[in-house]
Design a protein around this motif. Structure first.
Motif, PDB file in Angstrom:
ATOM      1  N   THR A   9       0.729  -1.596  -0.159  1.00 22.59           N
ATOM      2  CA  THR A   9       0.220  -0.106  -0.026  1.00 22.59           C
ATOM      3  C   THR A   9       0.934   1.562  -0.125  1.00 22.59           C
ATOM      4  O   THR A   9       1.828   1.699   0.640  1.00 22.59           O
ATOM      5  N   ALA A  10       0.534   2.011  -1.361  1.00 23.69           N
ATOM      6  CA  ALA A  10       1.786   3.069  -0.677  1.00 23.69           C
ATOM      7  C   ALA A  10       0.291   4.813  -1.323  1.00 23.69           C
ATOM      8  O   ALA A  10      -0.133   4.398  -1.580  1.00 23.69           O
ATOM      9  N   PHE A  11       1.147   5.695  -0.185  1.00 20.30           N
ATOM     10  CA  PHE A  11      -0.347   6.561   0.130  1.00 20.30           C
ATOM     11  C   PHE A  11       0.634   7.579  -0.299  1.00 20.30           C
ATOM     12  O   PHE A  11       1.797   7.835   0.193  1.00 20.30           O
ATOM     13  N   ALA A  12      -0.014   8.406  -1.761  1.00 18.10           N
ATOM     14  CA  ALA A  12       1.064   9.257  -2.402  1.00 18.10           C
ATOM     15  C   ALA A  12       1.181  10.394  -1.277  1.00 18.10           C
ATOM     16  O   ALA A  12       0.682  11.376  -0.850  1.00 18.10           O
ATOM     17  N   LYS A  13       2.643  11.176  -1.616  1.00 12.37           N
ATOM     18  CA  LYS A  13       3.060  12.294  -1.321  1.00 12.37           C
ATOM     19  C   LYS A  13       2.837  13.246  -2.611  1.00 12.37           C
ATOM     20  O   LYS A  13       3.559  13.258  -4.109  1.00 12.37           O
ATOM     21  N   THR A  14       2.659  15.251  -2.872  1.00 11.59           N
ATOM     22  CA  THR A  14       2.350  15.678  -3.811  1.00 11.59           C
ATOM     23  C   THR A  14       2.514  16.340  -3.341  1.00 11.59           C
ATOM     24  O   THR A  14       2.533  17.396  -2.248  1.00 11.59           O
ATOM     25  N   ASP A  15       2.797  17.818  -4.679  1.00  5.68           N
ATOM     26  CA  ASP A  15       3.028  19.198  -4.095  1.00  5.68           C
ATOM     27  C   ASP A  15       1.878  19.918  -4.050  1.00  5.68           C
ATOM     28  O   ASP A  15       0.419  19.081  -3.855  1.00  5.68           O
ATOM     29  N   ILE A  16       1.914  21.305  -3.701  1.00  7.84           N
ATOM     30  CA  ILE A  16       0.394  22.187  -4.074  1.00  7.84           C
ATOM     31  C   ILE A  16      -0.213  21.638  -4.785  1.00  7.84           C
ATOM     32  O   ILE A  16      -1.635  21.920  -4.196  1.00  7.84           O
ATOM     33  N   ASP A  17      -0.466  21.108  -6.273  1.00  6.54           N
ATOM     34  CA  ASP A  17      -1.154  20.798  -7.047  1.00  6.54           C
ATOM     35  C   ASP A  17      -1.337  19.841  -7.471  1.00  6.54           C
ATOM     36  O   ASP A  17      -1.886  18.878  -8.468  1.00  6.54           O
ATOM     37  N   GLU A  18      -0.747  19.292  -6.674  1.00  6.21           N
ATOM     38  CA  GLU A  18      -1.485  17.295  -7.141  1.00  6.21           C
ATOM     39  C   GLU A  18      -0.640  16.986  -7.305  1.00  6.21           C
ATOM     40  O   GLU A  18      -1.055  15.697  -8.479  1.00  6.21           O
ATOM     41  N   ASN A  19       0.738  17.304  -7.552  1.00  2.14           N
ATOM     42  CA  ASN A  19       1.602  16.398  -8.835  1.00  2.14           C
ATOM     43  C   ASN A  19       2.329  15.159  -7.556  1.00  2.14           C
ATOM     44  O   ASN A  19       2.958  15.841  -6.606  1.00  2.14           O
ATOM     45  N   ILE A  20       1.890  13.859  -8.122  1.00  2.00           N
ATOM     46  CA  ILE A  20       2.751  13.530  -6.857  1.00  2.00           C
ATOM     47  C   ILE A  20       5.165  13.407  -6.995  1.00  2.00           C
ATOM     48  O   ILE A  20       5.857  13.411  -7.934  1.00  2.00           O
ATOM     49  N   THR A  21       4.980  13.825  -5.610  1.00  2.00           N
ATOM     50  CA  THR A  21       6.416  13.804  -5.668  1.00  2.00           C
ATOM     51  C   THR A  21       7.198  12.397  -4.745  1.00  2.00           C
ATOM     52  O   THR A  21       8.166  12.492  -4.793  1.00  2.00           O
ATOM     53  N   GLY A  22       6.423  11.719  -4.469  1.00  3.27           N
ATOM     54  CA  GLY A  22       6.537  10.566  -3.828  1.00  3.27           C
ATOM     55  C   GLY A  22       5.698   9.816  -3.179  1.00  3.27           C
ATOM     56  O   GLY A  22       4.498   9.883  -2.953  1.00  3.27           O
ATOM     57  N   TYR A  23       5.880   8.952  -2.492  1.00  2.52           N
ATOM     58  CA  TYR A  23       5.222   7.431  -1.508  1.00  2.52           C
ATOM     59  C   TYR A  23       5.534   6.851  -0.250  1.00  2.52           C
ATOM     60  O   TYR A  23       6.872   6.939  -0.117  1.00  2.52           O
ATOM     61  N   VAL A  24       4.634   7.459   0.913  1.00  2.00           N
ATOM     62  CA  VAL A  24       4.961   6.454   2.018  1.00  2.00           C
ATOM     63  C   VAL A  24       4.456   5.038   2.004  1.00  2.00           C
ATOM     64  O   VAL A  24       2.896   4.844   1.874  1.00  2.00           O
TER      65      VAL A  24
END
Length: 434
Positions: free
Chosen positions: A179-194
């Protein structure tokens, strides 16, 4: 990028492996994307990916952490045998560069150490992000069985596009998904995940962070939110939402660390919301969670008040807050509120040694508040008046919404256990009546 580093990463890993004795190509296991080589002397078998930069992994199940690019390949073989290095030291990088001299010429390890380390990680993380896929029943089962979270939450607009699955290649050629929880910038572009998963070996839930740059896990921006719930993990956010179903809100998780990039992003989220937005802290109900609350409050204040900033000093036995504005806080009221809570928390016989570390002082130019450091869970609520005061002088609406247990996932699990017991009792009583 440093020229020497470019030369390193342009090394043909297949050719380099051949120079070390990997001469036997296993055609049956090779493909267009992968070349499989074996060293007859050591019986080491590796898979090399035909991409730029070339990546490899080890086919031995006991060496599944032996993977990466030519730099990792070299470092893991510096001692003659294969020793996977999770976090290589500077000395290991230096030895690796010397070993690769014949391919790239003279290299100064000191000049490229940090750049190599950062670049290697970013390449790996970028590839991992590309391979994320939409959630399936695997994630539903993990949330239900290991976190007691209703899988229907996956379809909620707040979280629908933020919960995914990350592939994890195994040494035996199989691929599992976490399971991956996406990390995003202010514009909701994926920049990583946990990545969250259950370790049967350690018998507990674990997580891994992969990111191109530090950003928050955030729920989607739905409607016109006016409240930002701040928490430590995405699991806490989802657990809290399942229990309370608040309206017109967003969740943001900083992942157990608070750095300036994330503080800046919190400020941008608040600006993006409706006027008079509110921060609600749902961080863990312990000393660390409250320390996060205080740091966030201080750093948000400093963004708006660089001329009268607040210093947060962490000393050996105590912490200090230095406010460079003598009139910002009513120190007498703050002292009264903090000490009243501490006196309720403390054991007069055990905790009285902490009292000398409380100091409240005001000069012509600043206000100083000193308080004890304590890892005990009971010693943290006394900081809440200070946190609320810092938000107040910053003009920021703020509330606490702490769980009774350590975190909101523990709270959710307990509530479902109680519900299950109640239903069993009702069934038992009805059965006896019949």
């Amino acid at each position: 990028m440093n020229d020497a580093l470019q030369q390193i990463l342009r090394i043909d890993l297949v050719q380099y492996a051949h120079s070390l004795g990997y001469t036997e190509k296993i055609r049956a296991k090779s493909s267009v994307r992968w070349t499989v080589l074996k060293n007859p002397a050591t019986h080491d078998q590796i898979r090399i990916k035909a991409s730029d930069p070339m990546m490899y992994s080890n086919n031995d199940p006991g060496l599944d952490q032996d993977r990466g690019n030519v730099i990792n390949f070299c470092i893991n073989r510096l001692e003659g045998s294969i020793v996977p290095s999770f976090k290589p030291e500077k000395a290991q990088y230096a030895k690796a560069f010397k070993t690769l001299k014949s391919y790239i010429g003279q290299v100064t390890p000191e000049a490229v150490f940090h750049e190599v380390k950062d670049y290697s990680k970013k390449v790996l993380d970028k590839n991992k992000i590309k391979n994320l896929r939409p959630f399936t029943g695997i994630t539903s089962m993990y949330l239900l069985e290991k976190r007691n979270i209703d899988p229907n939450i996956l379809h909620n607009p707040l979280f629908k596009n933020m919960i995914m699955e990350a592939p994890v290649p195994m040494a035996n050629g199989k691929v599992i998904f976490n399971t991956a929880f996406a990390k995003t910038d202010i514009d909701e572009n994926i920049t990583g995940y946990v990545s969250h998963f259950y370790s049967s070996k350690e018998k507990k839930n674990l997580k891994r962070v992969f990111e191109l740059r530090p950003t928050l896990f955030k729920s989607s921006f739905v409607g016109k939110p006016n409240t930002l719930f701040l928490c430590e993990t995405a699991v806490d956010a989802i657990s809290h939402y399942e229990m309370h179903r608040p309206k017109d809100i967003m969740y943001a998780s900083f992942g157990g660390q608070v750095i300036q990039d994330e503080i800046n992003e919190i400020q941008l989220l608040l600006q993006k919301m409706e006027n008079n937005s509110t921060i609600v802290s749902i961080t863990d109900n312990d000393y660390s969670g409250t320390q996060y609350d205080l740091k966030i409050a201080v750093e948000l204040y400093n963004i708006k008040h660089p001329e009268n900033h607040i210093e947060y000093l962490q000393l050996s036995s105590s912490n200090k807050i230095v406010i460079h504005d003598e009139n910002a806080i009513d120190i007498d009221v703050l002292k009264k509120n903090m000490m009243a809570i501490f006196n309720e928390e403390m054991d007069q016989n055990i905790d009285k040694h902490l009292l000398p570390y409380f100091n409240f002082a005001k000069t012509k130019s600043m206000t100083v508040i000193e308080f004890p450091r304590s890892k005990e869970r009971k010693h943290h609520l006394f900081l809440q008046p200070l946190i609320s005061s810092v938000h107040k002088i910053n003009g920021q609406n703020f509330q606490f919404n702490k769980s009774n247990l350590k975190d909101w996932n523990d709270e959710l699990k307990l509530s479902k256990k109680k519900l299950c017991r109640s239903l069993k009792q009702i069934f038992h009583n009805n059965h006896n009546k019949e």
